[in-house]
Scaffold this motif. Sequence first.
Motif, short mmCIF file in Angstrom:
data_model
loop_
_atom_site.label_atom_id
_atom_site.label_comp_id
_atom_site.label_asym_id
_atom_site.label_seq_id
_atom_site.Cartn_x
_atom_site.Cartn_y
_atom_site.Cartn_z
N ILE A 1 0.85 -1.20 0.00
CA ILE A 1 0.00 0.00 0.00
C ILE A 1 0.88 1.24 0.00
O ILE A 1 1.94 1.25 0.61
N ASN A 2 0.46 2.29 -0.72
CA ASN A 2 1.31 3.47 -0.85
C ASN A 2 1.25 4.40 0.36
O ASN A 2 2.19 5.12 0.63
N VAL A 3 0.16 4.38 1.07
CA VAL A 3 0.04 5.21 2.28
C VAL A 3 -0.52 4.34 3.40
O VAL A 3 -1.59 3.76 3.26
N LEU A 4 0.21 4.26 4.50
CA LEU A 4 -0.26 3.49 5.64
C LEU A 4 -0.91 4.46 6.65
O LEU A 4 -0.48 5.59 6.75
N PRO A 5 -1.96 4.01 7.37
CA PRO A 5 -2.57 4.94 8.34
C PRO A 5 -1.51 5.45 9.31
O PRO A 5 -0.61 4.72 9.70
N ARG A 6 -1.67 6.72 9.69
CA ARG A 6 -0.72 7.31 10.63
C ARG A 6 -1.00 6.86 12.04
O ARG A 6 -0.13 6.88 12.90
N THR A 7 -2.25 6.53 12.30
CA THR A 7 -2.64 6.10 13.63
C THR A 7 -3.71 5.03 13.46
O THR A 7 -4.37 4.97 12.43
N LEU A 8 -3.88 4.18 14.47
CA LEU A 8 -4.90 3.14 14.33
C LEU A 8 -6.21 3.53 14.99
O LEU A 8 -7.16 2.76 15.02
N ASP A 9 -6.27 4.74 15.53
CA ASP A 9 -7.55 5.27 15.98
C ASP A 9 -8.24 5.83 14.73
O ASP A 9 -7.75 6.79 14.13
N PRO A 10 -9.35 5.23 14.30
CA PRO A 10 -9.93 5.60 13.00
C PRO A 10 -10.55 6.98 12.97
O PRO A 10 -11.12 7.39 11.97
N THR A 11 -10.43 7.71 14.06
CA THR A 11 -11.03 9.04 14.14
C THR A 11 -10.17 10.09 13.47
O THR A 11 -10.64 11.18 13.18
N PHE A 12 -8.88 9.80 13.23
CA PHE A 12 -7.97 10.89 12.88
C PHE A 12 -7.40 10.91 11.47
O PHE A 12 -7.09 11.96 10.97
N ASP A 13 -7.21 9.76 10.84
CA ASP A 13 -6.59 9.79 9.51
C ASP A 13 -7.67 9.68 8.45
O ASP A 13 -8.34 8.66 8.32
N THR A 14 -7.85 10.76 7.67
CA THR A 14 -8.94 10.79 6.70
C THR A 14 -8.51 10.32 5.31
O THR A 14 -9.32 10.31 4.40
N SER A 15 -7.23 9.93 5.13
CA SER A 15 -6.80 9.52 3.79
C SER A 15 -7.58 8.27 3.37
O SER A 15 -7.94 7.42 4.20
N ALA A 16 -7.86 8.18 2.07
CA ALA A 16 -8.67 7.07 1.58
C ALA A 16 -8.00 5.73 1.87
O ALA A 16 -8.66 4.74 2.18
N GLN A 17 -6.66 5.70 1.80
CA GLN A 17 -5.95 4.45 2.08
C GLN A 17 -6.14 4.03 3.54
O GLN A 17 -6.35 2.85 3.84
N ALA A 18 -6.08 5.01 4.44
CA ALA A 18 -6.28 4.71 5.85
C ALA A 18 -7.69 4.19 6.08
O ALA A 18 -7.91 3.21 6.80
N GLN A 19 -8.67 4.81 5.42
CA GLN A 19 -10.05 4.38 5.56
C GLN A 19 -10.16 2.90 5.15
O GLN A 19 -10.88 2.13 5.76
N GLY A 20 -9.42 2.54 4.10
CA GLY A 20 -9.45 1.16 3.63
C GLY A 20 -8.95 0.19 4.68
O GLY A 20 -9.50 -0.90 4.84
N VAL A 21 -7.91 0.57 5.41
CA VAL A 21 -7.39 -0.30 6.46
C VAL A 21 -8.36 -0.32 7.64
O VAL A 21 -8.66 -1.38 8.20
N TYR A 22 -8.90 0.85 7.99
CA TYR A 22 -9.85 0.90 9.12
C TYR A 22 -11.07 0.01 8.86
O TYR A 22 -11.56 -0.65 9.77
N ARG A 23 -11.54 0.03 7.61
CA ARG A 23 -12.76 -0.71 7.28
C ARG A 23 -12.62 -2.21 7.54
O ARG A 23 -13.61 -2.92 7.65
N THR A 24 -11.38 -2.72 7.58
CA THR A 24 -11.22 -4.15 7.85
C THR A 24 -11.38 -4.46 9.34
O THR A 24 -11.79 -5.54 9.71
N MET A 25 -11.05 -3.48 10.20
CA MET A 25 -11.06 -3.71 11.65
C MET A 25 -12.29 -3.14 12.35
O MET A 25 -12.78 -3.68 13.32
N TYR A 26 -12.71 -1.98 11.85
CA TYR A 26 -13.81 -1.26 12.49
C TYR A 26 -15.00 -1.20 11.54
O TYR A 26 -14.84 -1.38 10.33
N GLU A 27 -16.17 -0.87 12.09
CA GLU A 27 -17.33 -0.73 11.22
C GLU A 27 -18.13 0.52 11.55
O GLU A 27 -18.28 0.89 12.71
N PRO A 28 -18.65 1.17 10.51
CA PRO A 28 -19.56 2.29 10.73
C PRO A 28 -21.00 1.79 10.86
O PRO A 28 -21.25 0.59 10.71
N LEU A 29 -21.94 2.70 11.09
CA LEU A 29 -23.34 2.28 11.18
C LEU A 29 -23.86 1.86 9.81
O LEU A 29 -24.64 0.92 9.70
N ILE A 30 -23.42 2.58 8.78
CA ILE A 30 -23.87 2.25 7.43
C ILE A 30 -22.65 2.29 6.50
O ILE A 30 -21.64 2.87 6.83
#
Lengths: 504, 306
Positions: free
Chosen positions: A35-64
């Motif tokens: 991956i070209n950009v890795l999340p800067r933090t694993l708290d999904p509240t702070f890194d808004t980059s699309a790549q980070a969102q992709g990693v967060y989506r595997t561990m965390y879930e939104p309501l929709i």
Amino acid sequence: MKVSRVGVHWVMVGVATLVLFGATLADASSVTVGINVLPRTLDPTFDTSAQAQGVYRTMYEPLITIGEGGAVKPALAQSWKDIDPLTWRITLRKGVRFHNGQEFTSADVKFTLERVLDAKTKAPWKPRITLVEKIETPDPFTVVIKTSQPFGTLMKNLAVIYILPAKLWQTKGEEKFLDPPVGTGPFKFVQWTKESVIQLARNDSYWGKKPQIDSLVFKHMPEASTRLAALEAGEVDLIYEVPPEQVERLKGKGYQVSPVPIGFSQVVQLKTTMGGPLTDKRVRQAMNYAVDKDAIVKSLFLSYAMKLEGQLAGPDGFGYGPGLKAYPYDPAKAKELLREAGYPQGFDVVWETAIGQYPKDRELVEVVAAQLAEVGIRAKVNVLERAARTAKVYAGTVGPVFTIAWQYLPAMDLELPYSFHLSDSIWNLMKEPEFDRLFVEQRRLTTEGERLAALRKLSAWFRDYAPEIFLYQIVAIYATKPQVERVGFRPDLTLDFTEANVRR
Amino acid sequence: MLRYVLTRGLRAAGVVLGVLVGAFILLRLSGDPVTLFVAEAASAEQIASVRHQLGLDRAVHVQLAYFIRRAVVGDFGRSLRLNAPAIEVVVERLPRTFALAAVAILLAAGIGVPLGVLSALYRGRLPERAAMGAAAVGLSIPTFWLGMMLVIIFAVQLRLLPTSGLGGFPHLILPALTLSAYPVAAIMRLVRSGMLEVLGLEFVRTARAKGLPERTVIFRHTLRNAAISVVTLLGLQFSTLMGGAIITETVFAWPGVGLLLVQSIFGRDYAVVQTALVLLAFCVVLVNTGLDLLYAWLDPRIRVTA
């Protein structure tokens, strides 16, 4: 033929080895991603980059989550309804557990939303839900959200808010509650080396369809050449951002190449707030006629880009008008419009751009400037350092012509790019009461169908007003090993590994 | 000797202070960092409040004085990108860059010295021509290209070594090799010229005349004399290596200070950029001052004349 006993033994040992080897392969299937950009933090509240969102989506879930064409799909929320213009009632999914075994309830939703809304948290997504006034939890599986104004896009905007465990926050505190990260997603956290590797494993007690692969690894590789080398050396199974020039070579070697249009629309912005010829609609339309979009898509991107049909989103965006068409390439028409507007000799205009911010932006500026020159519009290109450009953009002083890719991911909804064009936006792009009126109208609507119709009306108005030269939707290119199957490539630049499988 | 140590120490402190001021000014010149820390649709008030939080609304000289006062006690502020103290972020990655530099230095000495000796002894003949040709290539080859070539040959084609990333010793080999190309060439040339110079001197002739075996003449008398300048060069190469690490670490996705610096520059994480620059400069100054003191201790002439 007589087979010696020793020989038979060896054959048996060989067979046993093969079986055991096969068994271990069957036991551990894993996908490693470059991956070209890795999340800067694993708290999904702070890194808004699309790549980070992709990693967060595997561990965390939104309501929709956002599905095809920007439609809202249930995730941790099972259903929702607006009981009055200012109140939403959300019914949560039952039987969902966090990775630490605790049950997911309405208290977690309330905690998560309030944490994002709290100014102390400094959550970058806060503006997305800033109209939320109050969150009530009448029972463990119902959440009632009160908003200060009618907020038609509330559910959509919740797609980027990942639900976090309230109880852990209470016991471990703000600094430590996600160390290690705990979510409800299909994969759970194993290990993280900052700026290097994130390792995840299948969540065997996942509420939905359990992933087929046992482990998922993200390896940080900022350079495209590094990713290509790692793929070809067999160290990774899938890579992000393949340069278009490499596609044919990779295909020839048997790799699967997946081009995926994503929620980014590349345009050349024509600001109407800085005086001069750009204040005239005919001039802006002429500039759209003067540019050969098809040639740019084909020659610069080898067709790995999608021409925009005179609007700020592709067919995957909510609000896309299927009836709208791109301005055709017609330099004669452009000249005629310029003559009508009183610029028969053309004019000079300043184009400010950074380089290396968007795919092939240097080549893009060269080609478009040359085509504008054909009809007499002489663009004086002023290359700015990236940060300097960003600063001027925020100060509203960039341009009047500048290069930009408008983002409509992750919600895949045209409301976001349109919001920057409002008269009171700090971007200072245009001041048009008619546009503002249409925009506010769609925001008040809470039924999807009505809002879609309103947005389409806005898109048709927008094409005619032409505040930008509409160019193309950006396409992300991924390459995977032939053995890796059914990875879901989403238009918001996230990947879905729940169905993924490694064939042998 | 004490005087010498003191002046060297003061000079080193001056350099570090200069770097502190330079890092501060350069970053301020390159744009407003606030714009990257506010949300995409921030209002003017939000921007002002972030600016105030970061202290960016105060006069520049006040900011500078504050920055230096805090830096002296190791407080470089917080990394806004990684949400952690900047010093922690950098110190965490320093050992990885040092590991890379150490292996590169060892390679440089291990390859450069023997080849330099060889080319001095075989002056004008094939070994010298080959070694000097290789040195010219080593000095002029772009690091980025060399790194990719090594990866394509040893990782993609032969599959002997990993392409990139953090790991055990095998992961270190290719980046260290890439990083050592320049120092290998530089050392090789220095050893060669140093040897040639000393080989012509009288004491070497005397040693030979005494009937000492050629091996003793070369290793005990000639190479030893050439060694002083090699040690100096190794010290100087340390700063080159720190600079080279920026490209090498990016190509090999090696999460050291070089890669951090690149990411922080693009992310406008100015606290981290400042910290990394200052700490790297500090290390270079430390190494060079250490070497200066070492010479003075080894060779009384240096501390008398200095």
